[in-house]
Write a protein that holds these residues in place. Structure first.
Motif, short mmCIF file in Angstrom:
data_model
loop_
_atom_site.label_atom_id
_atom_site.label_comp_id
_atom_site.label_asym_id
_atom_site.label_seq_id
_atom_site.Cartn_x
_atom_site.Cartn_y
_atom_site.Cartn_z
N HIS A 1 -1.32 0.29 -7.62
CA HIS A 1 -1.47 0.51 -9.05
C HIS A 1 -2.73 -0.12 -9.62
O HIS A 1 -3.21 0.31 -10.66
CB HIS A 1 -0.22 0.02 -9.80
CG HIS A 1 0.14 -1.40 -9.53
ND1 HIS A 1 0.92 -1.77 -8.45
CD2 HIS A 1 -0.18 -2.54 -10.18
CE1 HIS A 1 1.06 -3.09 -8.45
NE2 HIS A 1 0.42 -3.58 -9.47
N GLU A 2 -3.29 -1.13 -8.90
CA GLU A 2 -4.52 -1.74 -9.40
C GLU A 2 -5.69 -0.77 -9.33
O GLU A 2 -6.66 -0.89 -10.08
CB GLU A 2 -4.84 -3.01 -8.60
CG GLU A 2 -5.33 -2.81 -7.17
CD GLU A 2 -4.23 -2.42 -6.19
OE1 GLU A 2 -4.54 -2.06 -5.05
OE2 GLU A 2 -3.05 -2.50 -6.58
N SER A 3 -5.62 0.23 -8.44
CA SER A 3 -6.65 1.27 -8.35
C SER A 3 -6.08 2.63 -8.74
O SER A 3 -6.63 3.66 -8.36
CB SER A 3 -7.24 1.34 -6.94
OG SER A 3 -6.26 1.77 -6.01
N MET B 1 0.84 -1.21 0.00
CA MET B 1 0.00 0.00 0.00
C MET B 1 0.88 1.25 0.00
O MET B 1 0.80 2.08 -0.89
CB MET B 1 -0.93 -0.01 1.20
CG MET B 1 -1.88 1.15 1.27
SD MET B 1 -3.16 0.97 2.53
CE MET B 1 -2.16 0.80 4.01
N ILE B 2 1.73 1.41 1.01
CA ILE B 2 2.72 2.49 1.06
C ILE B 2 4.09 1.85 1.26
O ILE B 2 4.29 1.08 2.20
CB ILE B 2 2.43 3.48 2.20
CG1 ILE B 2 1.07 4.14 2.00
CG2 ILE B 2 3.53 4.54 2.28
CD1 ILE B 2 0.96 5.02 0.77
N ALA C 1 3.16 4.13 -7.74
CA ALA C 1 3.58 2.94 -8.47
C ALA C 1 2.85 2.86 -9.80
O ALA C 1 1.73 3.38 -9.95
CB ALA C 1 3.30 1.69 -7.64
N GLY C 2 3.48 2.25 -10.78
CA GLY C 2 2.82 2.08 -12.07
C GLY C 2 2.79 3.36 -12.88
O GLY C 2 3.75 4.12 -12.88
N THR C 3 1.68 3.59 -13.54
CA THR C 3 1.60 4.69 -14.51
C THR C 3 0.77 5.87 -14.03
O THR C 3 0.51 6.79 -14.80
CB THR C 3 1.01 4.18 -15.84
OG1 THR C 3 -0.29 3.62 -15.59
CG2 THR C 3 1.92 3.12 -16.46
N ALA C 4 0.33 5.87 -12.77
CA ALA C 4 -0.44 6.98 -12.23
C ALA C 4 0.22 7.49 -10.97
O ALA C 4 0.79 6.71 -10.19
CB ALA C 4 -1.88 6.56 -11.94
N PHE C 5 0.15 8.80 -10.77
CA PHE C 5 0.59 9.36 -9.49
C PHE C 5 -0.48 9.09 -8.44
O PHE C 5 -0.24 8.44 -7.44
CB PHE C 5 0.85 10.86 -9.64
CG PHE C 5 1.19 11.55 -8.34
CD1 PHE C 5 2.39 11.28 -7.71
CD2 PHE C 5 0.32 12.47 -7.78
CE1 PHE C 5 2.72 11.91 -6.50
CE2 PHE C 5 0.64 13.12 -6.59
CZ PHE C 5 1.84 12.84 -5.95
N CYS C 6 -1.68 9.59 -8.67
CA CYS C 6 -2.80 9.34 -7.77
C CYS C 6 -4.08 9.74 -8.48
O CYS C 6 -4.24 10.90 -8.87
CB CYS C 6 -2.65 10.13 -6.47
SG CYS C 6 -4.08 10.00 -5.37
N ALA C 7 -4.97 8.77 -8.67
CA ALA C 7 -6.21 9.00 -9.41
C ALA C 7 -7.29 9.64 -8.56
O ALA C 7 -8.44 9.71 -8.98
CB ALA C 7 -6.71 7.68 -9.99
#
Length: 248
Positions: free
Chosen positions: A18-20, A1-2, A57-63
């Motif tokens: 990253h899944e969300s 998570m963090i 993580a992944g391709t987003a900073f925070c959605a």
């Protein structure tokens, strides 16, 4: 998570959902706050932490807020506000390495940081006018203090996405680059005089963004949060249709 890791005098705190697309709920906000506070606690240690980098993580900073995670209750509101205050208040510079989209609460997290390094292709968006919600005073004033009132009006009232180049033009992005760029900037800050940096951060953050809202502001915010329009936006999202707002 963090996930936290240390690289010399820099601590990197990663939102690992990253899944969300690294969305925030009360638990994530609390864990992020604790990670930032734990890193800041080492600022006066024998082997001190001199800067913090926050990324996703992944391709987003925070959605943004996790709409499936109870974000409409007070637990999230309180945890989210405490997280932002912690990022703003820690005595070392905080850099947001914006590695992808920053939406809603993701923009708020980036604004709480002292500097923002934004990857090409990332976008910022605050779509409250599309979902019938109202921001807190701190977010509106902090955005205005960072980019100026005219640009803040455009970002908030139109809810149009702001790309990396536009973000740099208006001052929302301090540099264009990836996590490596953010780490280079953090290492540069880590070599600077920590008391000077702490003084600069404290003075700049001593703006009017933390002033208590006037009764008029509080009442208008409550009206939006408890409005038929907000309920309509939630229903429209579930039914996959555009909302129809009626101003009540």
């Amino acid at each position: 998570m963090i996930v936290s890791r240390r690289d010399g005098a820099v601590v990197v705190v990663t939102i690992d959902r990253h899944e969300s697309r690294n969305s925030l709920d009360a638990q994530v906000c609390t864990a992020l706050r604790e990670a930032v506070e734990a890193a800041a606690a080492e600022a006066d240690a024998e082997d001190p932490v001199r800067a913090i980098v926050i990324t996703g993580a992944g391709t987003a900073f925070c959605a943004g807020a996790d709409l499936s995670g109870g974000v409409y209750n007070s637990d999230f509101v309180d945890a989210h506000a405490a997280m932002l205050r912690a990022v703003e208040a820690v005595p070392v510079p905080v850099i947001a390495a914006v590695n992808g989209p920053a939406i809603g609460a993701g923009v708020q997290l980036a604004l709480a940081a002292d500097l923002r390094v934004v990857v090409p292709g990332a976008v910022f968006a605050v779509p409250v006018v599309k979902v019938g919600l109202a921001l807190d005073n701190w977010t509106i004033k902090r955005l205005a203090n960072v980019v100026g009132g005219g640009h803040a009006r455009s970002v908030l009232m139109t809810a149009r996405p702001v790309g990396a180049e536009e973000a740099a033009r208006i001052g929302l992005a301090n540099e264009i680059g990836d996590l490596d760029t953010a780490m280079e900037l953090a290492a540069e800050l880590a070599r600077s005089a920590p008391l000077s940096l702490r003084h600069i951060k404290t003075v700049i953050n001593d703006d009017d963004a933390r002033l208590l809202p006037r009764d008029e502001h509080t009442e208008l915010q409550k009206q939006a949060w408890h409005s038929e329009d907000m309920a309509e936006a939630r229903a429209a999202r579930q039914e996959k249709r555009p909302p129809v707002f009626r101003g009540r």
